[in-house]
Motif scaffolding. Structure first.
Motif, PDB file in Angstrom:
ATOM      1  N   THR A  64      -0.580  22.661 -29.203  1.00 39.10           N
ATOM      2  CA  THR A  64       0.506  22.184 -28.337  1.00 39.10           C
ATOM      3  C   THR A  64      -0.057  21.799 -26.978  1.00 39.10           C
ATOM      4  O   THR A  64       0.260  20.730 -26.437  1.00 39.10           O
ATOM      5  CB  THR A  64       1.601  23.260 -28.190  1.00 39.10           C
ATOM      6  N   TYR A  65      -0.907  22.660 -26.426  1.00 42.42           N
ATOM      7  CA  TYR A  65      -1.560  22.347 -25.145  1.00 42.42           C
ATOM      8  C   TYR A  65      -2.345  21.033 -25.257  1.00 42.42           C
ATOM      9  O   TYR A  65      -2.261  20.161 -24.385  1.00 42.42           O
ATOM     10  CB  TYR A  65      -2.482  23.495 -24.729  1.00 42.42           C
ATOM     11  N   GLN A  66      -3.110  20.883 -26.325  1.00 37.48           N
ATOM     12  CA  GLN A  66      -3.928  19.681 -26.503  1.00 37.48           C
ATOM     13  C   GLN A  66      -3.082  18.421 -26.654  1.00 37.48           C
ATOM     14  O   GLN A  66      -3.501  17.340 -26.248  1.00 37.48           O
ATOM     15  CB  GLN A  66      -4.849  19.842 -27.715  1.00 37.48           C
ATOM     16  N   ALA A  67      -1.889  18.563 -27.215  1.00 43.71           N
ATOM     17  CA  ALA A  67      -0.992  17.411 -27.339  1.00 43.71           C
ATOM     18  C   ALA A  67      -0.473  16.971 -25.975  1.00 43.71           C
ATOM     19  O   ALA A  67      -0.178  15.790 -25.759  1.00 43.71           O
ATOM     20  CB  ALA A  67       0.186  17.755 -28.253  1.00 43.71           C
ATOM     21  N   VAL A  68      -0.390  17.912 -25.049  1.00 40.95           N
ATOM     22  CA  VAL A  68       0.114  17.614 -23.700  1.00 40.95           C
ATOM     23  C   VAL A  68      -1.014  17.170 -22.777  1.00 40.95           C
ATOM     24  O   VAL A  68      -0.861  16.235 -21.990  1.00 40.95           O
ATOM     25  CB  VAL A  68       0.841  18.853 -23.117  1.00 40.95           C
ATOM     26  N   PHE A  69      -2.156  17.842 -22.872  1.00 39.67           N
ATOM     27  CA  PHE A  69      -3.290  17.560 -21.988  1.00 39.67           C
ATOM     28  C   PHE A  69      -4.485  17.124 -22.833  1.00 39.67           C
ATOM     29  O   PHE A  69      -5.396  17.907 -23.094  1.00 39.67           O
ATOM     30  CB  PHE A  69      -3.634  18.797 -21.156  1.00 39.67           C
ATOM     31  N   VAL A  70      -4.450  15.881 -23.245  1.00 34.95           N
ATOM     32  CA  VAL A  70      -5.456  15.351 -24.181  1.00 34.95           C
ATOM     33  C   VAL A  70      -6.858  15.409 -23.583  1.00 34.95           C
ATOM     34  O   VAL A  70      -7.827  15.716 -24.280  1.00 34.95           O
ATOM     35  CB  VAL A  70      -5.094  13.899 -24.575  1.00 34.95           C
ATOM     36  N   GLU A  71      -6.989  15.132 -22.298  1.00 37.00           N
ATOM     37  CA  GLU A  71      -8.307  15.026 -21.656  1.00 37.00           C
ATOM     38  C   GLU A  71      -8.786  16.343 -21.038  1.00 37.00           C
ATOM     39  O   GLU A  71      -9.959  16.449 -20.679  1.00 37.00           O
ATOM     40  CB  GLU A  71      -8.261  13.945 -20.558  1.00 37.00           C
ATOM     41  N   ASN A  72      -7.908  17.301 -20.888  1.00 39.02           N
ATOM     42  CA  ASN A  72      -8.285  18.534 -20.187  1.00 39.02           C
ATOM     43  C   ASN A  72      -9.143  19.449 -21.054  1.00 39.02           C
ATOM     44  O   ASN A  72      -9.035  19.432 -22.278  1.00 39.02           O
ATOM     45  CB  ASN A  72      -7.035  19.314 -19.775  1.00 39.02           C
ATOM     46  N   PRO A  73      -9.960  20.286 -20.410  1.00 36.74           N
ATOM     47  CA  PRO A  73     -10.643  21.334 -21.177  1.00 36.74           C
ATOM     48  C   PRO A  73      -9.607  22.334 -21.705  1.00 36.74           C
ATOM     49  O   PRO A  73      -8.479  22.381 -21.215  1.00 36.74           O
ATOM     50  CB  PRO A  73     -11.571  21.993 -20.146  1.00 36.74           C
ATOM     51  N   LEU A  74      -9.987  23.111 -22.693  1.00 35.42           N
ATOM     52  CA  LEU A  74      -9.060  24.086 -23.270  1.00 35.42           C
ATOM     53  C   LEU A  74      -8.609  25.108 -22.226  1.00 35.42           C
ATOM     54  O   LEU A  74      -9.353  25.436 -21.300  1.00 35.42           O
ATOM     55  CB  LEU A  74      -9.725  24.815 -24.440  1.00 35.42           C
ATOM     56  N   PRO A  75      -7.395  25.617 -22.378  1.00 35.98           N
ATOM     57  CA  PRO A  75      -6.930  26.656 -21.449  1.00 35.98           C
ATOM     58  C   PRO A  75      -7.666  27.969 -21.701  1.00 35.98           C
ATOM     59  O   PRO A  75      -8.284  28.152 -22.748  1.00 35.98           O
ATOM     60  CB  PRO A  75      -5.453  26.784 -21.805  1.00 35.98           C
ATOM     61  N   LEU A  76      -7.581  28.866 -20.738  1.00 40.06           N
ATOM     62  CA  LEU A  76      -8.148  30.200 -20.912  1.00 40.06           C
ATOM     63  C   LEU A  76      -7.291  30.952 -21.930  1.00 40.06           C
ATOM     64  O   LEU A  76      -6.085  31.098 -21.755  1.00 40.06           O
ATOM     65  CB  LEU A  76      -8.168  30.957 -19.585  1.00 40.06           C
ATOM     66  N   GLN A  77      -7.911  31.399 -23.004  1.00 39.30           N
ATOM     67  CA  GLN A  77      -7.171  32.067 -24.073  1.00 39.30           C
ATOM     68  C   GLN A  77      -7.166  33.585 -23.841  1.00 39.30           C
ATOM     69  O   GLN A  77      -8.215  34.188 -23.627  1.00 39.30           O
ATOM     70  CB  GLN A  77      -7.792  31.735 -25.422  1.00 39.30           C
ATOM     71  N   ILE A  78      -5.959  34.154 -23.880  1.00 35.52           N
ATOM     72  CA  ILE A  78      -5.774  35.593 -23.672  1.00 35.52           C
ATOM     73  C   ILE A  78      -5.384  36.209 -25.013  1.00 35.52           C
ATOM     74  O   ILE A  78      -4.293  35.945 -25.527  1.00 35.52           O
ATOM     75  CB  ILE A  78      -4.671  35.871 -22.627  1.00 35.52           C
ATOM     76  N   LYS A  79      -6.275  37.010 -25.585  1.00 38.74           N
ATOM     77  CA  LYS A  79      -6.047  37.515 -26.942  1.00 38.74           C
ATOM     78  C   LYS A  79      -4.788  38.361 -27.046  1.00 38.74           C
ATOM     79  O   LYS A  79      -4.135  38.400 -28.090  1.00 38.74           O
ATOM     80  CB  LYS A  79      -7.275  38.270 -27.457  1.00 38.74           C
ATOM     81  N   GLU A  80      -4.401  39.006 -25.957  1.00 36.85           N
ATOM     82  CA  GLU A  80      -3.199  39.849 -25.982  1.00 36.85           C
ATOM     83  C   GLU A  80      -1.909  39.024 -26.047  1.00 36.85           C
ATOM     84  O   GLU A  80      -0.827  39.569 -26.283  1.00 36.85           O
ATOM     85  CB  GLU A  80      -3.150  40.748 -24.731  1.00 36.85           C
ATOM     86  N   PHE A  81      -2.015  37.705 -25.835  1.00 33.38           N
ATOM     87  CA  PHE A  81      -0.821  36.854 -25.842  1.00 33.38           C
ATOM     88  C   PHE A  81      -0.440  36.351 -27.238  1.00 33.38           C
ATOM     89  O   PHE A  81       0.412  35.477 -27.373  1.00 33.38           O
ATOM     90  CB  PHE A  81      -0.995  35.673 -24.883  1.00 33.38           C
ATOM     91  N   TRP A  82      -1.075  36.890 -28.294  1.00 34.56           N
ATOM     92  CA  TRP A  82      -0.637  36.591 -29.661  1.00 34.56           C
ATOM     93  C   TRP A  82       0.806  37.029 -29.839  1.00 34.56           C
ATOM     94  O   TRP A  82       1.275  37.985 -29.198  1.00 34.56           O
ATOM     95  CB  TRP A  82      -1.490  37.351 -30.682  1.00 34.56           C
ATOM     96  N   GLU A  83       1.493  36.379 -30.772  1.00 33.40           N
ATOM     97  CA  GLU A  83       2.871  36.746 -31.104  1.00 33.40           C
ATOM     98  C   GLU A  83       2.918  38.144 -31.732  1.00 33.40           C
ATOM     99  O   GLU A  83       1.884  38.688 -32.153  1.00 33.40           O
ATOM    100  CB  GLU A  83       3.446  35.704 -32.073  1.00 33.40           C
ATOM    101  N   GLN A  84       4.112  38.712 -31.792  1.00 34.20           N
ATOM    102  CA  GLN A  84       4.343  40.010 -32.420  1.00 34.20           C
ATOM    103  C   GLN A  84       3.823  40.005 -33.851  1.00 34.20           C
ATOM    104  O   GLN A  84       3.971  39.026 -34.579  1.00 34.20           O
ATOM    105  CB  GLN A  84       5.851  40.307 -32.401  1.00 34.20           C
ATOM    106  N   ASP A  85       3.223  41.102 -34.253  1.00 31.41           N
ATOM    107  CA  ASP A  85       2.718  41.263 -35.619  1.00 31.41           C
ATOM    108  C   ASP A  85       3.859  41.830 -36.473  1.00 31.41           C
ATOM    109  O   ASP A  85       4.336  42.939 -36.234  1.00 31.41           O
ATOM    110  CB  ASP A  85       1.519  42.213 -35.609  1.00 31.41           C
TER     111      ASP A  85
END
Length: 195
Positions: A64-85
């Protein structure tokens, strides 16, 4: 004139609809439906002033991020921000999930699917890294690409109520805005705003 106090505005973007639809994904990775160029442009314009971008590591959030910001580097990924298990319910069709009957707000917050995690546990997992981001940035505007449950967890923090946070609908590709105030409190600017 008293100068306006600077705060940190946090724009929370829920990922695009999953593909294939109709299944409970939670902590299971899933692809997304194509994001239209109109929606991408509107999201890009709305998030243009953000100084930093964060995301769940889930493919649906990153794409979704890449669809919005095609040219930008990837966002900082926070592993704790995964959806509920959702444990044993992961990957089931919504119609296959056992009906739990009427649950009170407190019971819903504490309810744990078999071998999964409760909304309460989700809040305990996701809120500390958000508070760390707030303490490090303090002012400006940031965006976080995340999941409905994670966004509700952040609303629970702002509302100081997990039960109230579960009452909010969070649509795909919507934005929810929270301000972290300098006094340690929060202000909710808007919830579930379509672009």
């Amino acid at each position: 004139m008293i100068p306006r106090q600077q705060n940190l505005k946090i724009l929370l973007v829920r990922h695009a609809p999953v593909d294939p639809p109709g299944y409970l994904y939670g902590s299971t990775d899933a692809d997304i439906e194509r994001v239209s160029s109109d929606v991408s442009k509107r999201l890009h314009s709305r998030l243009a002033n953000c100084q930093a971008f964060f995301s769940s590591p889930a493919l649906r959030c990153i794409k979704t991020y890449q669809a919005v910001f095609v040219e930008n580097p990837l966002p900082l990924q926070i592993k704790e921000f995964w959806e509920q298990d959702f444990g044993n319910w992961e990957g089931l069709t919504y119609s296959s999930i056992p009906d739990q009957g009427e649950l009170s707000g407190k019971d819903l917050v504490e309810f744990t699917p078999p071998n999964g995690e409760s909304f309460l546990e989700l809040c305990h997992r996701t809120q500390p890294p958000l508070l760390k981001i707030i303490s490090e940035r303090k002012v400006g505007e940031i965006a976080i690409f995340a999941h409905a449950g994670v966004i509700r967890s952040f609303l629970a923090l702002a509302l100081d109520s997990k039960e109230l946070a579960l009452k909010f609908s969070i649509d795909n590709l919507s934005i929810t805005a929270i301000e972290a105030l300098s006094n340690g409190q929060f202000s909710i600017s808007f919830v579930n705003q379509s672009v």
